[in-house]
Design an enzyme around this catalytic site. Structure first.
Site, PDB file in Angstrom:
ATOM      1  N   GLY A  15       3.295   4.207   1.383  1.00 37.53           N
ATOM      2  CA  GLY A  15       3.477   3.838   0.240  1.00 37.53           C
ATOM      3  C   GLY A  15       4.161   3.841  -0.850  1.00 37.53           C
ATOM      4  N   GLU A  89      11.116  11.485   3.444  1.00 37.30           N
ATOM      5  CA  GLU A  89      11.736   9.895   3.357  1.00 37.30           C
ATOM      6  C   GLU A  89      11.899   8.879   4.720  1.00 37.30           C
ATOM      7  OE1 GLU A  89      12.179   8.741   0.259  1.00 37.30           O
ATOM      8  OE2 GLU A  89      11.743  10.838  -0.573  1.00 37.30           O
ATOM      9  N   CYS A 148      -0.218  -0.900 -16.007  1.00 34.56           N
ATOM     10  CA  CYS A 148      -1.666  -1.561 -15.995  1.00 34.56           C
ATOM     11  C   CYS A 148      -2.576  -0.603 -15.900  1.00 34.56           C
ATOM     12  CB  CYS A 148      -2.745  -2.474 -15.541  1.00 34.56           C
ATOM     13  SG  CYS A 148      -3.064  -3.318 -13.758  1.00 34.56           S
ATOM     14  N   CYS A 180       0.549  -7.114 -10.875  1.00 34.98           N
ATOM     15  CA  CYS A 180       1.707  -6.907 -11.998  1.00 34.98           C
ATOM     16  C   CYS A 180       3.468  -6.437 -11.488  1.00 34.98           C
ATOM     17  CB  CYS A 180       2.137  -5.287 -12.302  1.00 34.98           C
ATOM     18  SG  CYS A 180       0.410  -5.168 -13.482  1.00 34.98           S
TER      19      CYS A 180
HETATM   20 MG    MG Z   1       8.175  11.721  -1.626  1.00 39.68          MG
HETATM   21 ZN    ZN Z   2      -0.488  -3.157 -12.260  1.00 40.85          ZN
END
Ligand code: MG
Ligand code: ZN
Ligand code: ADP
Length: 200
Positions: A15, A89, A148, A180
């Site tokens: 993510g 990482e 947002c 965004c």
């Molecule tokens: Mg991290």
């Molecule tokens: Zn946003």
């Protein structure tokens, strides 16, 4: 009992920045440690943002981790008795991490890898995307969009630089949702969402 070779697998946690990848990795590793399952944690030596010898999340959770300079060094550092190998990482590792993770999983170890799936330009950030194709379990974590409050899946760079890896620049990145996110955007001052977000 923990060492049966048929128990090896690969878990990926991916993510954008601020999405809780490190927190989730630490949570999983701590559970194994509580169960007294031999565990080792590794981080790339280039990642010296907060501390050298530990994982640190943006919420300041920490876990002792060994810094290694590349995937070869990581493989050599894994002890025979180790059952769980945590790696944070992963995007800062070389592509050799793919074979190293596969080798460890085939040897019966549970390999848990966290890292960015996309770079700041929205491109697949290897080795995580390919590692996902080799993993049994995948979790995609989302951040809160700094603009947002929506589901943040992108890491937006908010300072000017062409470097793929820009380390240690506080405030250099924001999490953004798909609406965004704009990699071509001119640098804008971050929204003031209060302490928790601004200092992370
Ligand atoms: Mg991290
Ligand atoms: Zn946003
Ligand atoms: P990652 O490893 O994915 O960068 P961390 O596990 O280090 O994420 O940090 C996650 C924590 O960061 C959250 O629990 C929260 O306390 C904090 N945080 C700061 N900014 C944000 C944001 N925009 N969205 C979600 N969490 C944020």
């Amino acid at each position: 009992m923990h060492r049966r070779a048929d128990q090896g697998w690969i878990e990926v946690i991916c993510g954008p920045m601020f999405s809780g990848k490190s927190e989730e990795l630490i949570r999983r590793l701590v559970r194994f440690q509580i169960a007294r399952v031999p565990t080792q944690a590794f981080k790339p030596a280039v990642d010296t943002r907060y501390a050298v010898g530990e994982f640190v999340s943006h919420s300041r959770l920490t876990l002792t981790a060994e810094p290694v300079t590349n995937s070869d060094e990581l493989l050599r550092a894994v002890e025979d008795r180790t059952v769980v190998v945590g790696i944070d990482e992963a995007q800062f590792f070389d592509d050799g991490l793919l074979d190293v993770a596969t080798l460890l999983a085939n040897a019966g170890k549970r390999v848990i890898v966290a890292g960015l799936d996309l770079d700041y330009l929205g491109r697949p950030f290897e080795p995580i995307p390919t590692l996902m194709t080799r993993a049994e379990y995948i979790m995609k974590t989302l951040a809160v969009c700094h603009r947002c409050g929506g589901p943040g899946m992108h890491t937006q760079r908010v300072v000017e630089s062409d470097e793929l890896v820009l380390l240690g620049a506080t405030g250099a990145y924001e999490a953004r949702c798909r609406r965004c996110y704009d990699p071509s955007e001119a640098v804008q001052p971050p929204l003031d969402l209060g302490e928790t977000v601004a200092t992370a």
